[in-house]
Write an enzyme that holds these catalytic residues in place. Structure first.
Site, PDB file in Angstrom:
ATOM      1  CE  LYS A   1      -4.127  -1.781  -0.205  1.00 36.25           C
ATOM      2  NZ  LYS A   1      -3.833  -3.150  -0.600  1.00 36.25           N
TER       3      LYS A   1
HETATM    4  C1  LIG Z   1     -10.134  -2.014  -1.580  1.00 33.70           C
HETATM    5  C2  LIG Z   1      -9.510  -2.797  -0.469  1.00 33.70           C
HETATM    6  N1  LIG Z   1     -10.167  -2.910   0.690  1.00 33.70           N
HETATM    7  C3  LIG Z   1      -9.655  -3.597   1.730  1.00 33.70           C
HETATM    8  C4  LIG Z   1      -8.439  -4.203   1.635  1.00 33.70           C
HETATM    9  C5  LIG Z   1      -7.935  -4.999   2.813  1.00 33.70           C
HETATM   10  O1  LIG Z   1      -6.786  -4.446   3.345  1.00 33.70           O
HETATM   11  P1  LIG Z   1      -5.927  -5.282   4.432  1.00 33.70           P
HETATM   12  O2  LIG Z   1      -5.052  -6.215   3.670  1.00 33.70           O
HETATM   13  O3  LIG Z   1      -5.142  -4.230   5.150  1.00 33.70           O
HETATM   14  O4  LIG Z   1      -6.888  -5.965   5.295  1.00 33.70           O
HETATM   15  C6  LIG Z   1      -7.702  -4.121   0.457  1.00 33.70           C
HETATM   16  C7  LIG Z   1      -6.399  -4.789   0.359  1.00 33.70           C
HETATM   17  O5  LIG Z   1      -5.793  -4.939  -0.657  1.00 33.70           O
HETATM   18  C8  LIG Z   1      -8.243  -3.391  -0.626  1.00 33.70           C
HETATM   19  O6  LIG Z   1      -7.583  -3.285  -1.785  1.00 33.70           O
END
Ligand SMILES: Cc1ncc(COP(=O)(O)O)c(C=O)c1O
Length: 386
Positions: free
Chosen positions: A186
């Protein structure tokens, strides 16, 4: 040349921060997590920020705290990562999948209005700041203004959108709850991690309790306050979603350079936009916000049906030339679980369908050199405009 899809920027600051946590002997949630929360409150102009161990955890906590229950309906775009929708199912509620805007791939007020007209009672919306630009939240077409008017709760999935801005201010400052991701690839990372921000005192209090087993005090208080006693109470069957200090320490070092990272990604986006604009058989990303308000987490292009090769062939060609890519996203209405459980028909999502059949995301990360960018462009041109 080998060009990865994403590359983590590590400096001595990350190493020093993590070392200081290891040397302190306190590895789990404590001072570093609090420091990161304080920085986010300030950057997002919110009253509360709560560090968690993923954005998924944050979204789950957010929906629980706003009162989503079994049987409730929650609107979510089909063009997203499964995390945005799975958290609705964690609570026994049902996602109502909607299509997105043709030019920005963002959820719109019109799509939510249509879902309300079709399904009636909608408890909440999970809106995704796709690719790193804000959903239109305020004004005549504003999703937040509409949700407030209708008494619908709004959770923003800002996994792609830190730092990002819109006319209303920083992403995070508007809506009931906003959740950021610090996953490894990210815009800033803690390895795994996330941050929840809100201006609502009661929501913040509930999330704080539920992120740590439903215990009414956080670990730091319990073990370190001068007059702390052993005693604690459990007020709900909560979760284990707190962010350890080892991770928060990486985040603090990343946060120092997060604006620079964003500028460098913007420079990559500007390069691609300038160098690919004459290729008619691809669609380039369109920003509804000024370039500097976009976090540029992704640079998705769409290979049109008129192209000499299709998306999968272009991905293979790039891969064979050493260029990493990704696809954001195979939509949720095409995923077995959602498709079968909710009897979803691709014809109900014409924009998402057109988009996903041609989409691929190009490498974009801080530190990507002009030489590397030029190489990616050269491989694309060689395949699409020989
Ligand atoms: C649009 C979106 N929402 C939620 C997430 C979930 O993030 P995390 O991996 O920090 O739980 C991601 C992860 O790639 C994402 O792209």
């Amino acid at each position: 040349m080998k060009i990865p899809f994403f590359k983590f920027e590590c400096s001595q600051a990350e190493i020093d921060q993590v070392t200081s946590v290891l040397e302190s002997g306190w590895l789990t949630t404590a001072k570093k997590a609090s420091e990161l929360e304080a920085a986010f409150k300030q950057r997002c102009h919110t009253d509360h920020a709560l560090a968690v161990n993923s954005c998924t955890a944050g979204l789950h906590l957010a929906l629980e705290a706003i009162g989503v229950n079994a049987g409730d309906k929650v609107v979510v775009p089909s063009l997203t990562f499964t995390a945005s929708a799975e958290v609705i199912r964690y609570l026994g509620a049902d996602p109502v999948f909607v299509d997105v805007d043709e030019s920005t791939q963002l959820i719109t007020r019109a799509a939510i209005e249509a879902a309300v007209a079709e399904y009636g009672d909608i408890k909440a919306v999970v809106a995704v700041h796709f690719g790193g630009q804000s959903v239109e939240l305020v004004g005549a077409n504003g999703v937040w203004d509409y949700c407030k008017e209708q008494g619908i709760k709004l959770v923003l999935d800002a996994a792609h959108a830190f730092p990002a801005f819109d006319s209303y201010g920083p992403v995070g400052s508007v809506g009931d709850v906003t959740c950021f991701s610090f996953y490894a690839n990210k815009t800033m990372t803690t390895g795994e991690g996330g941050m929840v921000v809100t201006n609502d005192e009661a929501i913040a209090a509930r999330i704080k309790t539920m992120r740590l087993h439903g215990i009414n005090r956080d670990i730091w208080d319990r073990f370190t306050k001068a007059n702390a006693s052993w005693e604690y109470d459990v007020v709900a069957p909560g979760f284990k979603y707190n962010m350890p200090d080892v991770n928060a320490a990486i985040g603090l070092a990343q946060l120092e350079r997060v604006d620079l990272f964003r500028e460098q990604r913007q420079a990559c986006a500007e390069y691609y936009l300038a160098q690919l604009s004459d290729i008619d058989c691809i669609q380039l990303p369109q920003a509804r916000v000024p370039m500097a308000h976009h976090s540029w987490h992704l640079f998705p292009i769409v290979v049109k049906p008129t192209a000499p090769i299709n998306r999968d062939q272009l991905i293979s060609a790039l891969n064979e030339s050493g260029v990493g890519t990704s696809v954001h996203y195979k939509p949720l209405h095409r995923m077995t679980y959602y498709k079968e459980k909710y009897q979803l028909d691709p014809a109900s999502f014409p924009v998402t369908e057109r988009y996903w059949q041609g989409c691929l995301s190009l490498p974009i990360y801080p530190g990507m050199t002009t030489e590397q960018l030029a190489y990616v462009v050269q491989v694309i041109r060689a395949n699409l405009k020989p």
